[in-house]
Design an enzyme around this catalytic site. Structure first.
Site, PDB file in Angstrom:
ATOM      1  N   SER A  18      43.950  36.790  37.051  1.00  0.00           N
ATOM      2  CA  SER A  18      44.850  36.267  38.105  1.00  0.00           C
ATOM      3  C   SER A  18      46.263  36.670  37.721  1.00  0.00           C
ATOM      4  CB  SER A  18      44.755  34.736  38.140  1.00  0.00           C
ATOM      5  OG  SER A  18      45.833  34.177  38.870  1.00  0.00           O
ATOM      6  N   TYR A  40      45.613  25.863  34.511  1.00  0.00           N
ATOM      7  CA  TYR A  40      45.122  27.122  35.099  1.00  0.00           C
ATOM      8  C   TYR A  40      45.785  28.323  34.414  1.00  0.00           C
ATOM      9  CZ  TYR A  40      43.761  30.511  38.738  1.00  0.00           C
ATOM     10  OH  TYR A  40      43.223  31.583  39.428  1.00  0.00           O
TER      11      TYR A  40
HETATM   12  N1  LIG Z   1      42.137  32.713  45.712  1.00  0.00           N
HETATM   13  C1  LIG Z   1      43.185  33.115  45.012  1.00  0.00           C
HETATM   14  O1  LIG Z   1      44.338  33.040  45.483  1.00  0.00           O
HETATM   15  C2  LIG Z   1      42.995  33.696  43.626  1.00  0.00           C
HETATM   16  C3  LIG Z   1      44.077  34.357  43.033  1.00  0.00           C
HETATM   17  C4  LIG Z   1      43.910  34.928  41.773  1.00  0.00           C
HETATM   18  C5  LIG Z   1      42.685  34.817  41.126  1.00  0.00           C
HETATM   19  N2  LIG Z   1      41.659  34.152  41.720  1.00  0.00           N
HETATM   20  C6  LIG Z   1      40.391  34.065  40.981  1.00  0.00           C
HETATM   21  O2  LIG Z   1      39.364  34.647  41.741  1.00  0.00           O
HETATM   22  C7  LIG Z   1      38.096  34.128  41.286  1.00  0.00           C
HETATM   23  C8  LIG Z   1      37.225  33.840  42.494  1.00  0.00           C
HETATM   24  O3  LIG Z   1      37.779  32.759  43.209  1.00  0.00           O
HETATM   25  P1  LIG Z   1      37.876  32.704  44.816  1.00  0.00           P
HETATM   26  O4  LIG Z   1      39.320  32.583  45.131  1.00  0.00           O
HETATM   27  O5  LIG Z   1      37.054  33.779  45.408  1.00  0.00           O
HETATM   28  O6  LIG Z   1      37.248  31.236  45.076  1.00  0.00           O
HETATM   29  P2  LIG Z   1      35.925  30.756  45.850  1.00  0.00           P
HETATM   30  O7  LIG Z   1      35.830  29.287  45.596  1.00  0.00           O
HETATM   31  O8  LIG Z   1      35.970  31.214  47.275  1.00  0.00           O
HETATM   32  O9  LIG Z   1      34.746  31.485  45.073  1.00  0.00           O
HETATM   33  C9  LIG Z   1      34.338  31.029  43.802  1.00  0.00           C
HETATM   34  C10 LIG Z   1      32.832  30.985  43.749  1.00  0.00           C
HETATM   35  O10 LIG Z   1      32.480  30.508  42.438  1.00  0.00           O
HETATM   36  C11 LIG Z   1      31.446  29.544  42.580  1.00  0.00           C
HETATM   37  N3  LIG Z   1      31.518  28.625  41.434  1.00  0.00           N
HETATM   38  C12 LIG Z   1      32.562  27.867  41.039  1.00  0.00           C
HETATM   39  N4  LIG Z   1      32.223  27.161  39.955  1.00  0.00           N
HETATM   40  C13 LIG Z   1      30.942  27.487  39.649  1.00  0.00           C
HETATM   41  C14 LIG Z   1      30.028  27.094  38.638  1.00  0.00           C
HETATM   42  N5  LIG Z   1      30.361  26.190  37.696  1.00  0.00           N
HETATM   43  N6  LIG Z   1      28.805  27.653  38.627  1.00  0.00           N
HETATM   44  C15 LIG Z   1      28.431  28.559  39.571  1.00  0.00           C
HETATM   45  N7  LIG Z   1      29.251  28.953  40.568  1.00  0.00           N
HETATM   46  C16 LIG Z   1      30.490  28.427  40.601  1.00  0.00           C
HETATM   47  C17 LIG Z   1      31.728  28.837  43.897  1.00  0.00           C
HETATM   48  O11 LIG Z   1      30.547  28.229  44.432  1.00  0.00           O
HETATM   49  C18 LIG Z   1      32.211  30.007  44.758  1.00  0.00           C
HETATM   50  O12 LIG Z   1      31.127  30.644  45.429  1.00  0.00           O
HETATM   51  C19 LIG Z   1      38.435  32.924  40.404  1.00  0.00           C
HETATM   52  O13 LIG Z   1      38.286  33.281  39.056  1.00  0.00           O
HETATM   53  C20 LIG Z   1      39.892  32.653  40.725  1.00  0.00           C
HETATM   54  O14 LIG Z   1      40.568  32.027  39.651  1.00  0.00           O
HETATM   55  C21 LIG Z   1      41.778  33.602  42.960  1.00  0.00           C
END
Ligand SMILES: NC(=O)c1ccc[n+]([C@@H]2O[C@H](COP(=O)([O-])OP(=O)(O)OC[C@H]3O[C@@H](n4cnc5c(N)ncnc54)[C@H](O)[C@@H]3O)[C@@H](O)[C@H]2O)c1
Length: 277
Positions: free
Chosen positions: A142, A155
């Site tokens: 991130s 975080y």
């Molecule tokens: N959305 C943003 O702005 C952003 C920015 C930078 C980085 N990220 C990173 O991107 C990655 C993906 O996140 P996203 O934004 O797509 O969120 P999201 O919630 O849409 O997707 C995350 C997925 O992980 C699954 N998950 C969470 N905890 C779990 C567990 N303990 N066991 C199994 N599955 C689990 C959820 O069910 C979901 O399907 C993360 O690492 C997040 O930190 C997101």
């Protein structure tokens, strides 16, 4: 179809960035294994891509569930070339001062368990297959892995920790397995918060992220989640990215090159170069 005959294993593939990665890797010709706690999402992916995507509904915090999902992937597709530890939760920028005393242990443990330990467990589960395939790992990090204020201290610390994991594992798994990371910026997903802070049902989609990022990012807009997937395809392509290990790609719309007085330095470029119609 850059990745024909390749097998990619993704944690958190049922939603958001992970789901976009599943779709992109299928388009690139790969077969994809998924571990996600959302059973409905896994079923949807399997029925949309029969014979191309298989998944296990389980908890990425457990080594046993990582092993079960890895085994299902290998039983179905024969190998794993690329592992993408991608699950994560966000702390909704909760500052230290606002974390209640009686919640600090639990919230720290919850965020670090999901954001950091689950990644180590995924590598542990997939390691024999990655060594056999001379494969690679691509961690989702991130902008919070580099800069403050993309999260609160929990975080931000968890994503900085992941950069340490990338470096250490790139050393430990060499010369067999390359380990890299992609550090995306904000995107409209369903990113949740810690249950220990009462944020388990809160979704990042409830925040007007697009409006907020428009004025602070040098690229002038929030990228669509699909636009982040190309970086992963690059690292997964063992021909093009062969020299890359221990690298983390800032892929966040330019957060590190924002100006002091305005985010964007070249707004008048077209005018100065007389390029306007
Ligand atoms: N959305 C943003 O702005 C952003 C920015 C930078 C980085 N990220 C990173 O991107 C990655 C993906 O996140 P996203 O934004 O797509 O969120 P999201 O919630 O849409 O997707 C995350 C997925 O992980 C699954 N998950 C969470 N905890 C779990 C567990 N303990 N066991 C199994 N599955 C689990 C959820 O069910 C979901 O399907 C993360 O690492 C997040 O930190 C997101």
């Amino acid at each position: 179809m850059n990745l024909k005959d390749q097998v990619v294993f993704i944690t958190g593939g049922a939603s958001g960035l992970g789901r976009a990665l599943v779709e992109r890797f299928v388009t690139e010709g790969a077969k994809v294994g998924v571990l996600d706690r959302c059973e409905k999402g896994i079923q949807e992916l399997e029925s949309m891509h029969p014979g191309r995507v298989i998944g296990v509904a389980g908890d990425a915090r457990l080594l046993a569930d990582n092993k079960t999902a890895v085994q299902r992937c290998v039983d179905s597709f024969g190998k794993i070339n690329t592992l993408i530890p991608n699950v994560g939760i966000w702390d909704y920028n909760t500052p230290l001062v606002d974390i209640p005393d009686e919640r600090i242990d639990e919230s720290f443990d919850e965020i670090f368990h999901i954001n950091v330990k689950s990644g180590l467990l995924a590598v542990k589960a997939a390691l024999p297959y990655l060594v056999s395939s001379r494969g690679g790992v691509i961690f989702t990090i991130s902008n919070a892995g580099f800069y403050p204020n993309g999260g609160g201290p929990l975080y931000t610390a968890s994503k900085h920790a992941l950069i340490g994991v990338v470096k250490e594992l790139a050393y430990e798994l060499a010369p067999y397995v390359r380990v890299n990371g992609v550090a995306p910026g904000g995107m409209a997903t369903d990113l949740r918060g810690p249950q220990s802070l009462g944020m388990g049902d809160r979704s990042i989609s409830s925040i007007p992220l697009s409006e907020l990022l428009e004025s602070v990012l040098p690229i002038g807009r929030m990228p669509d989640v699909r636009e982040y997937t190309g970086a992963y395809v690059f690292f997964a392509n063992h021909g093009d990215a062969a020299p890359a290990t221990g690298a983390v790609l800032n892929y966040d719309g330019g957060m590190g090159v924002r100006g002091l007085f305005s985010a964007v330095g070249g707004k008048d470029l077209e005018e100065k170069l007389k390029l306007q119609k």
